[in-house]
Design a protein around this motif. Structure first.
Motif, PDB file in Angstrom:
ATOM      1  N   GLN A 141      -3.587  -7.127  -5.845  1.00 21.89           N
ATOM      2  CA  GLN A 141      -4.779  -6.756  -6.406  1.00 21.89           C
ATOM      3  C   GLN A 141      -5.594  -5.750  -5.454  1.00 21.89           C
ATOM      4  O   GLN A 141      -6.225  -4.666  -5.969  1.00 21.89           O
ATOM      5  CB  GLN A 141      -5.620  -7.855  -6.944  1.00 21.89           C
ATOM      6  N   ALA A 142      -5.752  -6.260  -4.272  1.00 23.17           N
ATOM      7  CA  ALA A 142      -6.730  -5.326  -3.379  1.00 23.17           C
ATOM      8  C   ALA A 142      -6.011  -3.869  -3.314  1.00 23.17           C
ATOM      9  O   ALA A 142      -6.569  -3.207  -3.223  1.00 23.17           O
ATOM     10  CB  ALA A 142      -6.897  -6.174  -2.154  1.00 23.17           C
ATOM     11  N   VAL A 149       1.247   4.456   4.874  1.00 19.64           N
ATOM     12  CA  VAL A 149       0.348   3.558   5.864  1.00 19.64           C
ATOM     13  C   VAL A 149       0.920   3.543   7.207  1.00 19.64           C
ATOM     14  O   VAL A 149       2.081   3.501   7.542  1.00 19.64           O
ATOM     15  CB  VAL A 149       0.385   2.092   5.226  1.00 19.64           C
ATOM     16  N   VAL A 150       0.200   3.708   7.916  1.00 17.77           N
ATOM     17  CA  VAL A 150       0.204   3.588   9.522  1.00 17.77           C
ATOM     18  C   VAL A 150      -0.589   2.460  10.011  1.00 17.77           C
ATOM     19  O   VAL A 150      -1.673   2.178   9.767  1.00 17.77           O
ATOM     20  CB  VAL A 150      -0.120   4.817  10.189  1.00 17.77           C
ATOM     21  N   ALA A 151      -0.147   1.814  11.203  1.00 14.67           N
ATOM     22  CA  ALA A 151      -1.063   0.828  11.859  1.00 14.67           C
ATOM     23  C   ALA A 151      -1.843   1.226  12.822  1.00 14.67           C
ATOM     24  O   ALA A 151      -1.641   2.300  13.499  1.00 14.67           O
ATOM     25  CB  ALA A 151       0.146  -0.163  12.450  1.00 14.67           C
ATOM     26  N   LEU A 195       0.684  -1.192  -0.149  1.00 15.25           N
ATOM     27  CA  LEU A 195       0.141  -0.204   0.034  1.00 15.25           C
ATOM     28  C   LEU A 195       0.880   1.374   0.083  1.00 15.25           C
ATOM     29  O   LEU A 195       0.283   2.391   0.212  1.00 15.25           O
ATOM     30  CB  LEU A 195      -1.183  -0.079   1.203  1.00 15.25           C
ATOM     31  N   LYS A 196       2.000   1.104  -0.267  1.00 14.03           N
ATOM     32  CA  LYS A 196       3.024   2.378  -0.088  1.00 14.03           C
ATOM     33  C   LYS A 196       3.397   2.848  -1.554  1.00 14.03           C
ATOM     34  O   LYS A 196       3.746   2.012  -2.327  1.00 14.03           O
ATOM     35  CB  LYS A 196       4.246   2.044   0.742  1.00 14.03           C
ATOM     36  N   THR A 197       3.079   3.890  -1.688  1.00 14.92           N
ATOM     37  CA  THR A 197       3.550   4.725  -3.262  1.00 14.92           C
ATOM     38  C   THR A 197       4.196   5.894  -2.603  1.00 14.92           C
ATOM     39  O   THR A 197       4.346   6.364  -1.574  1.00 14.92           O
ATOM     40  CB  THR A 197       2.343   4.933  -4.045  1.00 14.92           C
ATOM     41  N   SER A 198       4.704   6.644  -3.738  1.00 14.46           N
ATOM     42  CA  SER A 198       5.167   8.170  -3.598  1.00 14.46           C
ATOM     43  C   SER A 198       4.262   8.978  -2.799  1.00 14.46           C
ATOM     44  O   SER A 198       4.682  10.079  -2.087  1.00 14.46           O
ATOM     45  CB  SER A 198       5.819   8.640  -5.023  1.00 14.46           C
ATOM     46  N   ILE A 256      -5.448   1.725  -3.435  1.00 16.01           N
ATOM     47  CA  ILE A 256      -4.849   2.925  -3.941  1.00 16.01           C
ATOM     48  C   ILE A 256      -5.416   3.961  -4.949  1.00 16.01           C
ATOM     49  O   ILE A 256      -5.600   5.138  -4.811  1.00 16.01           O
ATOM     50  CB  ILE A 256      -3.338   2.517  -4.308  1.00 16.01           C
ATOM     51  N   GLU A 257      -6.046   3.317  -5.888  1.00 15.49           N
ATOM     52  CA  GLU A 257      -6.625   3.843  -7.056  1.00 15.49           C
ATOM     53  C   GLU A 257      -7.920   4.821  -6.482  1.00 15.49           C
ATOM     54  O   GLU A 257      -7.966   5.996  -6.740  1.00 15.49           O
ATOM     55  CB  GLU A 257      -7.076   2.896  -8.177  1.00 15.49           C
TER      56      GLU A 257
END
Length: 470
Positions: free
Chosen positions: A458-459, A338-340, A331-334, A464-465
């Motif tokens: 996939q999820a 993500v935080v827990a 789930l990480k992008t530029s 993200i989208e």
């Protein structure tokens, strides 16, 4: 399912109380999990316990207010019907940005249509009506948040002697977070049709995405309806509890009380999900602090992954850990971080999300079904090769290594034709409608196959989208 669905249903049907003391127990099935919820009715007051008693709402129609109670923190929040709370006081007003400019968004319209099919049958000794309700949420082109979703509630409803109307709609105003840059949308609701609903005894709620494809469903059904004299104290603020403005402050307090000291009525038939943390742990462990969110970055709060039905031979804890770790990596992008989210109860989850400046919350439930293949995969076979090919050489992060090792551990228990089902949901904290909800499935072609990584990948792409969609 969930709080999101329950909140929307409350918006459309506000049921109250009457002369007879009544207990209504219902069962909610969603994403492979089952929860039991109980409502107690006395006079003009109603006590609702959801998520197996982890959340309590007391509806005091005579005082025109709701009391939200968190037993694990011995705290409560008062929600008056006739004045907005601090979180929702200015949800429809444009606000000033840091530079002083006022940014006005568009309009998000919710259209609720209620239709009586004319079908009738006896349920719990009462004549029941078949009502279908649809809710369509759509946004104008200039809206800050672009939304296009539909929900359908197919249900059976009865008129009971204890039911009455309670004008409490303002108590259910959803939290509407302000978009970056001070942009704020205006929300409108339209009602079509005058079909009489009443007390729901069976409901199936189905959600559809922008493309019209079903993305999520949940069934809520009454399993017990009985009458007996109830203690008036159940419908008031418990002794020794303290008032807070939000549950984030309640959980950051230096001391918490044991759940055994609450006045919550016992229910021996209620069972919590096997992977839910003990209430004392959730109450006494403060959430880890995170740094301030960077400008232009979308922050996702990843809630602890739950497991639904898990077949023999598969360790539910390992499966949840593998999905959790893989999500943390994928789930990480530029522009997405993500935080827990450490809280386990719903109200505490949302309070922690706001405290950590999360734009969205990610919920996931993983289920495993045994196939017909033979033999377990070898740790040195396909599972190990999956780890090697995914990690690559030189530049892999610790998160990627952890995620793939966890997935490989689960793959050791996979047989040919085993199936993995992953239900995911993306929500803004406190929102009454998910921004994204979808189910993903995978089937093993051979023993030892990694089913976790492809499904989570996939999820994660879909999440993200949806989160970055303008």
């Amino acid at each position: 399912m969930q709080k999101t669905i329950l909140t929307i249903v409350c918006l459309m049907t506000i049921s109250g109380v009457a002369s007879a003391d009544t207990k209504i127990k219902s069962r909610q099935t969603s994403g492979g999990q089952t929860y039991e919820n109980t409502s107690y009715i006395k006079g003009k007051r109603q006590r609702s316990e959801t998520n197996n008693g982890q959340m309590i709402t007391v509806q005091q129609c005579d005082l025109r207010r709701n009391i939200q109670i968190m037993p694990q923190a011995k705290a409560y929040i008062i929600q008056p019907y006739d004045q907005p709370s601090a979180a929702t006081a200015n949800t429809n007003r444009p606000t000033s940005t840091a530079g002083g400019a006022v940014t006005k968004g568009g309009v998000i319209t919710s259209t609720v249509t209620t239709r009586d099919t004319g079908e009738r049958k006896q349920m719990f000794g009462y004549p029941a009506r078949h009502i279908i309700t649809t809710m369509v949420m759509d946004s104008s082109p200039d809206a800050c948040s672009q939304v296009k979703n539909r929900m359908e509630v197919d249900g059976w409803y009865i008129d009971a002697a204890f039911a009455f109307e309670c004008d409490s709609q303002q108590a259910y105003v959803p939290y509407r977070p302000q978009a970056s840059g001070g942009c704020r949308d205006r929300y409108e609701t339209k009602q079509i049709g005058a079909a009489k609903r009443g007390l729901p005894v069976w409901e199936k709620t189905t959600m559809f995405g922008p493309n019209g494809v079903e993305s999520f469903s949940t069934i809520n059904e009454v399993v017990e309806l009985s009458q007996a004299t109830l203690d008036p104290s159940l419908f008031d603020i418990p002794a020794g509890y303290r008032e807070v403005q939000d549950f984030a402050s309640a959980f950051s307090a230096p001391s918490m009380a044991s759940p055994s000291s609450t006045s919550e009525p016992s229910s021996s038939s209620s069972t919590s999900p096997s992977n839910t943390a003990a209430p004392t742990e959730a109450a006494n462990k403060p959430a880890a602090a995170v740094g301030p969110k960077r400008e232009g970055v979308i922050r996702l709060g990843l809630v602890a992954v739950k497991t639904g039905n898990v077949a023999e031979g598969m360790n539910a804890s390992n499966l949840a850990t593998a999905v959790q770790n893989t999500f943390s990596d994928k789930l990480k992008t530029s522009n997405v971080e993500v935080v827990a989210i450490e809280a386990k109860q719903l109200q505490a989850i949302e309070a922690e999300a706001r405290q950590k400046e999360c734009d969205y919350l990610v919920y996931a439930t993983a289920s495993h079904k045994k196939g017909g293949g033979g033999g377990f995969g070898s740790v040195f076979g396909s599972a190990a090769s999956t780890v090697g090919s995914s990690i690559g050489y030189g530049g892999s992060t610790a998160a990627a290594v952890t995620a793939n090792v966890a997935a490989a551990t689960v793959a050791e228990s996979v047989k040919a034709k085993d199936e993995l089902t992953l239900d995911v949901r993306l929500e803004k904290p406190g929102a009454s409608y998910p921004a994204f909800a979808k189910q993903y499935k995978g089937k093993a072609k051979s023993a030892g196959e990694d089913l976790v990584t492809p499904a989570v990948s996939q999820a994660a792409q879909g999440i993200i989208e949806a989160a970055t969609k303008k």
